[in-house]
Design a protein around this motif. Structure first.
Motif, PDB file in Angstrom:
ATOM      1  N   GLY A  54      10.318  26.211  -8.798  1.00 39.65           N
ATOM      2  CA  GLY A  54      10.510  25.207  -7.568  1.00 39.65           C
ATOM      3  C   GLY A  54       9.909  23.842  -8.240  1.00 39.65           C
ATOM      4  N   ILE A  55       9.830  22.950  -6.999  1.00 43.90           N
ATOM      5  CA  ILE A  55       9.117  21.613  -7.201  1.00 43.90           C
ATOM      6  C   ILE A  55       7.678  21.916  -7.027  1.00 43.90           C
ATOM      7  N   ARG A  56       6.567  21.123  -7.655  1.00 45.27           N
ATOM      8  CA  ARG A  56       5.365  21.367  -7.468  1.00 45.27           C
ATOM      9  C   ARG A  56       4.778  19.971  -8.002  1.00 45.27           C
ATOM     10  N   ARG A  57       3.494  19.722  -7.464  1.00 46.46           N
ATOM     11  CA  ARG A  57       3.028  18.475  -7.759  1.00 46.46           C
ATOM     12  C   ARG A  57       2.205  18.569  -9.319  1.00 46.46           C
ATOM     13  N   GLY A  58       2.266  17.467 -10.006  1.00 41.28           N
ATOM     14  CA  GLY A  58       1.821  17.627 -11.087  1.00 41.28           C
ATOM     15  C   GLY A  58       0.130  17.461 -11.145  1.00 41.28           C
ATOM     16  N   ILE A  59      -0.585  17.957 -12.129  1.00 42.50           N
ATOM     17  CA  ILE A  59      -2.056  18.044 -12.336  1.00 42.50           C
ATOM     18  C   ILE A  59      -2.481  16.468 -12.463  1.00 42.50           C
ATOM     19  N   SER A  60      -3.438  16.230 -11.343  1.00 40.99           N
ATOM     20  CA  SER A  60      -4.053  14.765 -11.566  1.00 40.99           C
ATOM     21  C   SER A  60      -5.647  14.858 -11.130  1.00 40.99           C
ATOM     22  N   GLU A  61      -6.227  13.818 -11.122  1.00 44.10           N
ATOM     23  CA  GLU A  61      -7.637  13.597 -10.836  1.00 44.10           C
ATOM     24  C   GLU A  61      -7.769  13.808  -9.025  1.00 44.10           C
ATOM     25  N   PRO A  62      -8.566  14.698  -8.884  1.00 44.15           N
ATOM     26  CA  PRO A  62      -8.879  14.840  -7.179  1.00 44.15           C
ATOM     27  C   PRO A  62      -9.366  13.516  -6.601  1.00 44.15           C
ATOM     28  N   PRO A  63      -8.542  12.908  -5.795  1.00 38.14           N
ATOM     29  CA  PRO A  63      -9.014  11.415  -5.061  1.00 38.14           C
ATOM     30  C   PRO A  63     -10.510  11.800  -4.358  1.00 38.14           C
ATOM     31  N   THR A  64     -10.895  12.831  -4.012  1.00 41.81           N
ATOM     32  CA  THR A  64     -12.267  12.921  -3.282  1.00 41.81           C
ATOM     33  C   THR A  64     -13.331  13.218  -4.206  1.00 41.81           C
ATOM     34  N   GLU A  65     -13.096  13.575  -5.516  1.00 43.97           N
ATOM     35  CA  GLU A  65     -14.128  14.112  -6.529  1.00 43.97           C
ATOM     36  C   GLU A  65     -13.942  13.309  -7.859  1.00 43.97           C
ATOM     37  N   ARG A  66     -14.032  12.015  -7.936  1.00 45.40           N
ATOM     38  CA  ARG A  66     -13.607  11.160  -8.985  1.00 45.40           C
ATOM     39  C   ARG A  66     -15.059  11.048  -9.860  1.00 45.40           C
ATOM     40  N   THR A  67     -14.897  11.118 -11.221  1.00 45.07           N
ATOM     41  CA  THR A  67     -15.776  10.738 -12.016  1.00 45.07           C
ATOM     42  C   THR A  67     -15.440   9.866 -13.079  1.00 45.07           C
ATOM     43  N   VAL A  68     -16.652   9.478 -13.640  1.00 44.12           N
ATOM     44  CA  VAL A  68     -16.220   8.276 -14.783  1.00 44.12           C
ATOM     45  C   VAL A  68     -16.184   9.020 -16.140  1.00 44.12           C
ATOM     46  N   ARG A  69     -16.855  10.054 -16.392  1.00 40.92           N
ATOM     47  CA  ARG A  69     -16.984  10.482 -17.679  1.00 40.92           C
ATOM     48  C   ARG A  69     -16.466  12.017 -17.742  1.00 40.92           C
ATOM     49  N   GLY A  70     -16.398  12.526 -16.462  1.00 38.53           N
ATOM     50  CA  GLY A  70     -15.927  13.920 -16.802  1.00 38.53           C
ATOM     51  C   GLY A  70     -14.151  14.199 -16.662  1.00 38.53           C
ATOM     52  N   SER A  71     -13.904  15.307 -16.428  1.00 38.18           N
ATOM     53  CA  SER A  71     -12.553  15.695 -16.641  1.00 38.18           C
ATOM     54  C   SER A  71     -11.681  15.266 -15.595  1.00 38.18           C
ATOM     55  N   ARG A  72     -10.524  14.756 -15.678  1.00 39.75           N
ATOM     56  CA  ARG A  72      -9.360  14.224 -14.963  1.00 39.75           C
ATOM     57  C   ARG A  72      -8.565  14.967 -14.647  1.00 39.75           C
ATOM     58  N   GLU A  73      -8.833  16.462 -14.797  1.00 39.53           N
ATOM     59  CA  GLU A  73      -7.744  17.542 -14.347  1.00 39.53           C
ATOM     60  C   GLU A  73      -8.433  18.094 -12.913  1.00 39.53           C
ATOM     61  N   GLY A  74      -7.496  18.359 -11.896  1.00 44.82           N
ATOM     62  CA  GLY A  74      -7.747  18.802 -10.638  1.00 44.82           C
ATOM     63  C   GLY A  74      -6.964  19.931 -10.436  1.00 44.82           C
ATOM     64  N   PHE A  75      -7.388  20.561  -9.511  1.00 48.32           N
ATOM     65  CA  PHE A  75      -6.283  21.802  -8.993  1.00 48.32           C
ATOM     66  C   PHE A  75      -5.052  21.345  -8.299  1.00 48.32           C
ATOM     67  N   ILE A  76      -4.024  22.287  -8.250  1.00 46.59           N
ATOM     68  CA  ILE A  76      -2.791  21.935  -7.574  1.00 46.59           C
ATOM     69  C   ILE A  76      -2.672  23.135  -6.586  1.00 46.59           C
ATOM     70  N   GLU A  77      -1.386  22.999  -5.958  1.00 51.08           N
ATOM     71  CA  GLU A  77      -1.106  24.045  -4.820  1.00 51.08           C
ATOM     72  C   GLU A  77      -0.436  25.384  -5.759  1.00 51.08           C
TER      73      GLU A  77
END
Length: 523
Positions: A150-173
């Motif tokens: 089925g359709i699901r959201r892609g992996i992206s950076e969490p909008p409430t926990e942004r970092t400059v040097r850290g990982s850009r991956e965030g959990f999805i549903e």
């Protein structure tokens, strides 16, 4: 007909509903009958008879068959190309083996998961979680095939926990993707995943993750027991589980740490904590949690030690400012005029000469306005929300000052307190810290500096009394854990952290092979 007779018939009809409902739920031992038409209708009715339940009729050899699945939660291409087309290529079944065994072992052998079961209850549950079921005429068993998609959201950076040097991956549903994101960071056979299902109607998958040779078995067992006792219709977000497993549900402070970042989960698992992943939400939980953990950011350890230490100290300073600066202003204006410099006192007195409200009233008014603007900015689209925050703050601030409703100084103080409240990395803790200042303001208006001191005394006593899964909430400060103080207010060098935190129960105390750093010639 009398009213008593009508009521009696209504009560009798109502008493029959549980029996009808019981027929739809089916007994755990109810099996398929082998009659394709009857079994197909039974499964369709058991799933509620909704329009999104697909019943695809096909021919398997010389027999009629039906594939049943729910539209939208399955991979339709996989069902079409990997299941239906392969099955339709069968011309006949060997006489030496049953049709279901032949299909599962030789036709669909490349599929991820294949289960043969005669139980209707198992078939219904698997269809509801995104699998498809094949039933064949004259066969009293069905084949359950993995087909989630089925359709699901892609992996992206969490909008409430942004970092400059850290990982850009965030959990999805999707719980499967979230577990994979953690496994990418913890390639260890000791990384353990335990799954269960919660919610009588939502049937949400829950995963408990930990490192078996680091986490304390007692803590793991306690988390497992608390989750097993949850009995609710639906688990729609991880916050539902948080409310059930926290030690002090009436406390203002969160006792379960929430994050959308897989690198944070991995770092906490390496310290002996346990993670809880919920299907359908990108917000994962970490237990046990301590108060100081909520003031730590990921980049504290990604940047150089001095830079990370300064960033952490800024957060502690912001904590004191956002909770205390407005109450201190009220106390100084109301009770302690002599503590202000003469020039500042004269300027404040001149500004307040034409104001109709008390310091407490104007402070509460401005704080409420800021809270309304903040909530409005969260609910509106991002571009409109930013505009509302900037324009609304400037226009309203200038208007209330010109209207002589509040003094210019209180606008500056409330704005500074609002800015400091955005510094905290964890949203739940930021909400709690924002609410502390309101009782502080009332105490300051009633008793001055003594009221602020008493307020902080009660907050401190409350924090010390809290626990998270049996672990003291204020550790390593109360009780004092001297070995953990090196990574509390300041950040020690990573190569000096040879042991895991004493505040969090664990089994293996050593961090790998005792990380060391060879001194350079300049040291």
């Amino acid at each position: 007909m009398s009213l008593k007779d009508v009521f009696g018939k209504w009560k009798k009809a109502k008493s029959k509903k549980p029996e009808q409902q019981k027929d739809l739920n089916y007994n755990q031992q109810t099996c398929l009958s082998g009659d394709l038409k009857k079994d197909k209708q039974t499964i369709f009715t058991g799933l509620g008879g909704s329009i999104d339940i697909i019943r695809r009729e096909i021919l398997v050899g010389d027999r009629k068959a039906t594939i049943i699945y729910i539209e939208g939660i399955v991979n339709a291409d996989l069902i079409e190309h990997e299941i239906i087309r392969k099955i339709q290529q069968l011309d006949f079944f060997p006489e030496t083996e049953s049709p279901l065994e032949h299909i599962s072992q030789k036709v669909l052998s490349n599929s991820n998961s294949i289960v043969i079961t005669p139980l209707i209850a198992d078939i219904l549950v698997n269809i509801l979680i995104g699998k498809c079921v094949l039933i064949i005429d004259a066969c009293k068993q069905g084949i359950i095939v993995e087909s989630k998609g089925g359709i699901r959201r892609g992996i992206s950076e969490p909008p409430t926990e942004r970092t400059v040097r850290g990982s850009r991956e965030g959990f999805i549903e999707d719980i499967g993707v979230n577990l994979a994101l953690i496994r990418r960071r913890l390639k260890s056979p000791k990384f353990t995943v335990e799954t269960t299902t919660l919610g009588l109607r939502s049937r949400s998958r829950i995963a408990i993750v930990y490192i078996s040779d680091i986490a304390d078995p007692k803590i793991v067992e306690e988390v497992r027991n608390r989750i097993s006792k949850i009995n609710i219709d639906g688990i729609l977000a991880s916050g539902y589980i948080e409310r059930f497993i926290e030690d002090h549900p009436w406390s203002l402070f969160p006792q379960v740490y929430g994050t959308e970042r897989p690198d944070k989960i991995a770092a906490n698992l390496l310290e002996g904590r346990i993670g809880i992943i919920v299907d359908g939400t990108p917000y994962a939980l970490i237990v046990p949690a301590v108060f100081l953990q909520f003031l730590q950011g990921s980049e504290d350890y990604y940047e150089r030690t001095i830079v990370g230490t300064v960033a952490r100290l800024v957060r502690y300073l912001a904590l004191m400012i956002t909770t205390t600066i407005t109450p201190v202003y009220i106390a100084l204006i109301t009770f302690h005029h002599s503590l202000l410099p003469t020039d500042l006192l004269l300027a404040v007195a001149e500004n307040r000469e034409e104001l109709p409200f008390s310091p407490l009233t104007e402070a509460l008014f401005m704080e409420v306005v800021i809270e309304i603007l903040r909530e409005a900015g969260l609910r509106l689209p991002s571009t409109v929300g930013q505009t509302l925050g900037v324009v609304g703050g400037i226009v309203i601030g200038q208007a209330v000052v010109e209207a002589k409703l509040v003094s210019p100084l209180i606008v500056v103080i409330v704005s500074l307190a609002a800015i400091c409240s955005f510094v905290f990395p964890n949203y739940s803790m930021a909400l709690a810290i924002r609410l502390i200042k309101y009782p502080m303001m009332l105490l300051a208006a009633s008793f001055g500096a003594v009221g602020i001191a008493v307020g902080w005394l009660f907050v401190t006593i409350h924090l010390i009394s809290l626990q998270s899964i049996g672990v003291p909430y204020m550790a390593p400060l109360a009780p004092m854990r001297y070995k953990d103080l090196g990574d509390t207010f300041v950040i020690s060098h990573i190569w000096k952290n040879k042991n895991r935190p004493v505040s969090i129960p664990h089994v293996d105390n050593k961090r790998g092979q005792s990380p060391t750093r060879e001194p350079s010639e300049n040291e």
